[in-house]
Design a protein around this motif. Structure first.
Motif, PDB file in Angstrom:
ATOM      1  N   SER A 158       0.826  -1.207   0.000  1.00 38.91           N
ATOM      2  CA  SER A 158       0.000   0.000   0.000  1.00 38.91           C
ATOM      3  C   SER A 158       0.858   1.255   0.000  1.00 38.91           C
ATOM      4  CB  SER A 158      -0.918   0.002   1.218  1.00 38.91           C
ATOM      5  OG  SER A 158      -0.149   0.082   2.406  1.00 38.91           O
ATOM      6  N   VAL A 159       0.238   2.376  -0.368  1.00 37.29           N
ATOM      7  CA  VAL A 159       0.966   3.632  -0.489  1.00 37.29           C
ATOM      8  C   VAL A 159       1.365   4.214   0.865  1.00 37.29           C
ATOM      9  CG1 VAL A 159      -0.031   4.245  -2.724  1.00 37.29           C
ATOM     10  CG2 VAL A 159      -1.198   4.957  -0.621  1.00 37.29           C
ATOM     11  N   SER A 160       0.720   3.773   1.955  1.00 37.02           N
ATOM     12  CA  SER A 160       1.110   4.276   3.270  1.00 37.02           C
ATOM     13  C   SER A 160       2.520   3.843   3.643  1.00 37.02           C
ATOM     14  CB  SER A 160       0.124   3.825   4.345  1.00 37.02           C
ATOM     15  OG  SER A 160       0.013   2.415   4.375  1.00 37.02           O
ATOM     16  N   GLY A 161       3.021   2.807   2.965  1.00 42.03           N
ATOM     17  CA  GLY A 161       4.409   2.405   3.164  1.00 42.03           C
ATOM     18  C   GLY A 161       5.382   3.477   2.714  1.00 42.03           C
ATOM     19  N   ALA A 162       4.916   4.404   1.894  1.00 46.52           N
ATOM     20  CA  ALA A 162       5.737   5.532   1.438  1.00 46.52           C
ATOM     21  C   ALA A 162       5.433   6.797   2.230  1.00 46.52           C
ATOM     22  CB  ALA A 162       5.509   5.772  -0.056  1.00 46.52           C
ATOM     23  N   GLY A 163       4.675   6.660   3.322  1.00 47.50           N
ATOM     24  CA  GLY A 163       4.387   7.801   4.181  1.00 47.50           C
ATOM     25  C   GLY A 163       3.181   8.607   3.746  1.00 47.50           C
ATOM     26  N   LYS A 164       2.985   9.723   4.431  1.00 45.04           N
ATOM     27  CA  LYS A 164       1.839  10.591   4.160  1.00 45.04           C
ATOM     28  C   LYS A 164       1.859  11.108   2.721  1.00 45.04           C
ATOM     29  CE  LYS A 164      -0.542  14.755   5.823  1.00 45.04           C
ATOM     30  NZ  LYS A 164      -0.569  15.439   4.505  1.00 45.04           N
ATOM     31  N   ASP A 165       3.041  11.409   2.193  1.00 43.91           N
ATOM     32  CA  ASP A 165       3.136  11.909   0.815  1.00 43.91           C
ATOM     33  C   ASP A 165       2.606  10.885  -0.183  1.00 43.91           C
ATOM     34  OD1 ASP A 165       4.224  14.237   1.755  1.00 43.91           O
ATOM     35  OD2 ASP A 165       6.302  13.719   1.246  1.00 43.91           O
ATOM     36  N   GLY A 166       2.852   9.614   0.080  1.00 46.67           N
ATOM     37  CA  GLY A 166       2.347   8.565  -0.794  1.00 46.67           C
ATOM     38  C   GLY A 166       0.834   8.476  -0.754  1.00 46.67           C
ATOM     39  N   MET A 167       0.263   8.590   0.433  1.00 40.27           N
ATOM     40  CA  MET A 167      -1.185   8.548   0.579  1.00 40.27           C
ATOM     41  C   MET A 167      -1.824   9.768  -0.089  1.00 40.27           C
ATOM     42  SD  MET A 167      -1.401   7.184   4.523  1.00 40.27           S
ATOM     43  CE  MET A 167      -3.124   6.679   4.490  1.00 40.27           C
ATOM     44  N   ASP A 168      -1.204  10.925   0.089  1.00 45.40           N
ATOM     45  CA  ASP A 168      -1.729  12.149  -0.541  1.00 45.40           C
ATOM     46  C   ASP A 168      -1.690  12.041  -2.061  1.00 45.40           C
ATOM     47  OD1 ASP A 168      -2.177  13.266   1.925  1.00 45.40           O
ATOM     48  OD2 ASP A 168      -0.381  14.533   1.906  1.00 45.40           O
ATOM     49  N   GLU A 169      -0.633  11.443  -2.592  1.00 51.76           N
ATOM     50  CA  GLU A 169      -0.519  11.344  -4.045  1.00 51.76           C
ATOM     51  C   GLU A 169      -1.597  10.435  -4.635  1.00 51.76           C
ATOM     52  OE1 GLU A 169       3.085  10.293  -7.105  1.00 51.76           O
ATOM     53  OE2 GLU A 169       3.217  12.005  -5.735  1.00 51.76           O
ATOM     54  N   LEU A 170      -1.870   9.312  -3.976  1.00 54.80           N
ATOM     55  CA  LEU A 170      -2.941   8.440  -4.453  1.00 54.80           C
ATOM     56  C   LEU A 170      -4.282   9.156  -4.394  1.00 54.80           C
ATOM     57  CD1 LEU A 170      -4.210   5.793  -5.367  1.00 54.80           C
ATOM     58  CD2 LEU A 170      -4.147   4.995  -2.985  1.00 54.80           C
ATOM     59  N   PHE A 171      -4.554   9.857  -3.288  1.00 50.48           N
ATOM     60  CA  PHE A 171      -5.823  10.577  -3.151  1.00 50.48           C
ATOM     61  C   PHE A 171      -5.955  11.652  -4.236  1.00 50.48           C
ATOM     62  CE2 PHE A 171      -8.273  14.169  -1.563  1.00 50.48           C
ATOM     63  CZ  PHE A 171      -9.467  13.554  -1.206  1.00 50.48           C
ATOM     64  N   ASN A 172      -4.923  12.457  -4.405  1.00 48.50           N
ATOM     65  CA  ASN A 172      -4.988  13.562  -5.364  1.00 48.50           C
ATOM     66  C   ASN A 172      -5.094  13.071  -6.803  1.00 48.50           C
ATOM     67  OD1 ASN A 172      -4.826  15.507  -3.338  1.00 48.50           O
ATOM     68  ND2 ASN A 172      -2.590  15.555  -3.384  1.00 48.50           N
ATOM     69  N   GLN A 173      -4.375  12.012  -7.136  1.00 49.79           N
ATOM     70  CA  GLN A 173      -4.452  11.477  -8.496  1.00 49.79           C
ATOM     71  C   GLN A 173      -5.815  10.850  -8.769  1.00 49.79           C
ATOM     72  OE1 GLN A 173      -1.208   8.805  -9.310  1.00 49.79           O
ATOM     73  NE2 GLN A 173       0.325  10.436  -9.335  1.00 49.79           N
ATOM     74  N   THR A 174      -6.359  10.140  -7.787  1.00 50.44           N
ATOM     75  CA  THR A 174      -7.684   9.526  -7.970  1.00 50.44           C
ATOM     76  C   THR A 174      -8.740  10.598  -8.193  1.00 50.44           C
ATOM     77  OG1 THR A 174      -7.033   7.679  -6.537  1.00 50.44           O
ATOM     78  CG2 THR A 174      -9.381   7.994  -6.928  1.00 50.44           C
ATOM     79  N   ARG A 175      -8.685  11.647  -7.393  1.00 46.81           N
ATOM     80  CA  ARG A 175      -9.625  12.753  -7.568  1.00 46.81           C
ATOM     81  C   ARG A 175      -9.441  13.411  -8.936  1.00 46.81           C
ATOM     82  NH1 ARG A 175      -9.099  17.452  -3.274  1.00 46.81           N
ATOM     83  NH2 ARG A 175      -7.086  17.575  -4.328  1.00 46.81           N
ATOM     84  N   ALA A 176      -8.196  13.579  -9.356  1.00 48.02           N
ATOM     85  CA  ALA A 176      -7.916  14.214 -10.644  1.00 48.02           C
ATOM     86  C   ALA A 176      -8.487  13.404 -11.805  1.00 48.02           C
ATOM     87  CB  ALA A 176      -6.414  14.410 -10.827  1.00 48.02           C
ATOM     88  N   VAL A 177      -8.453  12.084 -11.700  1.00 44.31           N
ATOM     89  CA  VAL A 177      -9.013  11.235 -12.756  1.00 44.31           C
ATOM     90  C   VAL A 177     -10.504  11.511 -12.929  1.00 44.31           C
ATOM     91  CG1 VAL A 177      -9.587   8.857 -13.380  1.00 44.31           C
ATOM     92  CG2 VAL A 177      -7.283   9.410 -12.575  1.00 44.31           C
ATOM     93  N   PHE A 178     -11.218  11.647 -11.816  1.00 44.25           N
ATOM     94  CA  PHE A 178     -12.671  11.795 -11.879  1.00 44.25           C
ATOM     95  C   PHE A 178     -13.120  13.193 -12.295  1.00 44.25           C
ATOM     96  CE2 PHE A 178     -12.576   7.927  -9.251  1.00 44.25           C
ATOM     97  CZ  PHE A 178     -13.504   7.165  -9.944  1.00 44.25           C
ATOM     98  N   VAL A 179     -12.277  14.189 -12.043  1.00 42.67           N
ATOM     99  CA  VAL A 179     -12.662  15.552 -12.441  1.00 42.67           C
ATOM    100  C   VAL A 179     -11.892  16.016 -13.664  1.00 42.67           C
ATOM    101  CG1 VAL A 179     -13.344  16.150 -10.102  1.00 42.67           C
ATOM    102  CG2 VAL A 179     -11.010  16.659 -10.871  1.00 42.67           C
ATOM    103  N   ALA A 180     -11.149  15.080 -14.288  1.00 45.56           N
ATOM    104  CA  ALA A 180     -10.405  15.356 -15.526  1.00 45.56           C
ATOM    105  C   ALA A 180      -9.345  16.450 -15.354  1.00 45.56           C
ATOM    106  CB  ALA A 180     -11.364  15.718 -16.655  1.00 45.56           C
ATOM    107  N   ASP A 181      -8.723  16.485 -14.174  1.00 47.35           N
ATOM    108  CA  ASP A 181      -7.587  17.382 -13.948  1.00 47.35           C
ATOM    109  C   ASP A 181      -6.288  16.693 -14.374  1.00 47.35           C
ATOM    110  OD1 ASP A 181      -9.016  19.479 -12.957  1.00 47.35           O
ATOM    111  OD2 ASP A 181      -8.565  19.101 -10.835  1.00 47.35           O
ATOM    112  N   PRO A 182      -5.239  17.451 -14.638  1.00 43.85           N
ATOM    113  CA  PRO A 182      -3.945  16.823 -14.953  1.00 43.85           C
ATOM    114  C   PRO A 182      -3.380  16.102 -13.737  1.00 43.85           C
ATOM    115  CG  PRO A 182      -3.708  19.202 -14.757  1.00 43.85           C
ATOM    116  CD  PRO A 182      -5.171  18.932 -14.740  1.00 43.85           C
ATOM    117  N   LEU A 183      -2.661  15.008 -13.992  1.00 43.63           N
ATOM    118  CA  LEU A 183      -2.047  14.224 -12.922  1.00 43.63           C
ATOM    119  C   LEU A 183      -0.552  14.521 -12.865  1.00 43.63           C
ATOM    120  CD1 LEU A 183      -4.735  12.561 -13.497  1.00 43.63           C
ATOM    121  CD2 LEU A 183      -3.451  10.582 -12.671  1.00 43.63           C
ATOM    122  N   SER A 184      -0.012  14.554 -11.640  1.00 48.22           N
ATOM    123  CA  SER A 184       1.429  14.732 -11.494  1.00 48.22           C
ATOM    124  C   SER A 184       1.989  13.642 -10.589  1.00 48.22           C
ATOM    125  CB  SER A 184       1.751  16.106 -10.906  1.00 48.22           C
ATOM    126  OG  SER A 184       1.195  16.238  -9.612  1.00 48.22           O
TER     127      SER A 184
END
Length: 343
Positions: A158-184
């Motif tokens: 899981s991404v929590s193995g990479a710390g809070k930054d990993g969890m934030d990146e999964l959350f932000n990218q998932t949200r970006a997919v659904f609202v058609a925002d660019p992913l980083s």
């Protein structure tokens, strides 16, 4: 009289979990101190029904502290753990900094508790990698029964193995997919949302990653240096909970039914293995649980004396914070340390 405990890296995912578990398990404390870097000083963290204000690790005096639960990263641990140990405070370190030092015991209490006796050489005890911890908890009772020759492990981490930054990146990218925002991609080398990445930590000369090498080296140190181990480590879009598909070759005969019975009675293990829809554990279900769950136990007909297992555990608990607290409990219960203030 209880023990004075310091938690270094108290504002991180694992540090906060350490504080939670200390409270949950009723560890005998006289005082708990939350420590972090200077930029986190004054931040508030929870310990049971209390709120602790974070103090600065760099100017903290450990001379009256009994145990330091270190979860501030390898670089910080390499700098501070020897200094803390020299003040008579036992360091239980969650990073990889000391795991391969021959003078530092690498401990999973259900697996190799007797190895803890060498901690006095440096006053440092190492916590294993999150993937290794749950793996050896399941392997130990089987190894005792039928002697393991070879293990092939594929991890789903899981991404929590990479710390809070990993969890934030999964959350932000998932949200970006659904609202058609660019992913980083910042924390991971490729997009993690709706994807899997066969790459954790840096690549080594032989083509393995450092994460894969950790599983090899730590399993041998904790369980048996004669076991041959190979691993592929994969990051998956799950917030909490590591899973492992494990193929085991034994020297002696062992059936799937025997393995189920052995694991049901083994410390730290819980068998959830029904041959029906949903008759197995997943990372989502193991979040917040202390046990190492074993499912999909079956014989491998392609090798003599082979088994396949599916192993799941909460990586923030058994893979990190819980194991560290269990090590501290082992020190106390075996009378290996005495509270300084009581003395």
């Amino acid at each position: 009289m209880g023990f004075k405990i310091a938690v270094a890296g108290a504002t991180g995912n694992v540090g906060r979990e350490m504080l939670n578990i200390l409270s949950e398990r009723g560890f005998p404390v006289s005082e708990v101190v939350a420590l972090a870097s200077s930029r986190s000083v004054g931040t508030e963290v929870s310990f049971g029904d209390k709120t602790l204000k974070v103090k600065n690790l760099e100017n903290y005096d450990f001379s009256d502290t009994d145990i330091c639960l270190m979860s501030a990263g390898g670089t910080v641990s390499q700098k501070w753990s020897p200094k803390i140990g020299a003040q008579g405070c036992v360091v239980i370190d969650n990073s990889s900094a000391w795991r391969y030092d021959s003078d530092v015991p690498l401990i999973v209490p259900e697996v190799n508790p007797d190895a803890i006796s060498t901690f006095t050489r440096r006053n440092i005890i190492a916590n294993p990698n999150c993937s290794t911890a749950q793996l050896v908890v399941a392997l130990k009772p089987l190894h005792d029964h039928a002697k393991i020759k070879r293990i092939v492990v594929s991890t789903y981490q899981s991404v929590s193995g990479a710390g809070k930054d990993g969890m934030d990146e999964l959350f932000n990218q998932t949200r970006a997919v659904f609202v058609a925002d660019p992913l980083s991609n910042k924390k991971f080398p490729k997009r993690i949302a709706f994807n899997v990445i066969p790459h954790i930590d840096v690549f080594m000369e032989d083509g393995y990653t450092k994460e894969e090498w950790k599983v090899l080296a730590e399993t041998k140190k904790i369980l048996d240096p004669k076991i041959r181990v190979t691993c592929t480590a994969v990051r998956v879009p799950v917030f909490i909970g590591h899973a492992e598909s494990v193929n085991i070759e034994f020297e002696n005969e062992i059936s799937a039914e025997e393995a189920r019975d052995i694991l049901r009675d083994a410390p730290g293990c819980q068998v959830i293995d029904k041959h029906e829809d949903g008759g197995y554990m997943t990372p989502y279900e193991c979040a917040g649980e202390d046990a190492t769950f074993i499912s999909r136990i079956r014989e491998d007909a392609t090798v003599e004396n082979g088994l396949n297992l599916w192993i799941v555990s909460d990586n923030l608990r058994k893979g990190a914070a819980l194991n560290a607290i269990q090590i501290a409990e082992l020190l106390v219960n075996r009378g290996l340390i005495k509270a300084k203030l009581a003395a």
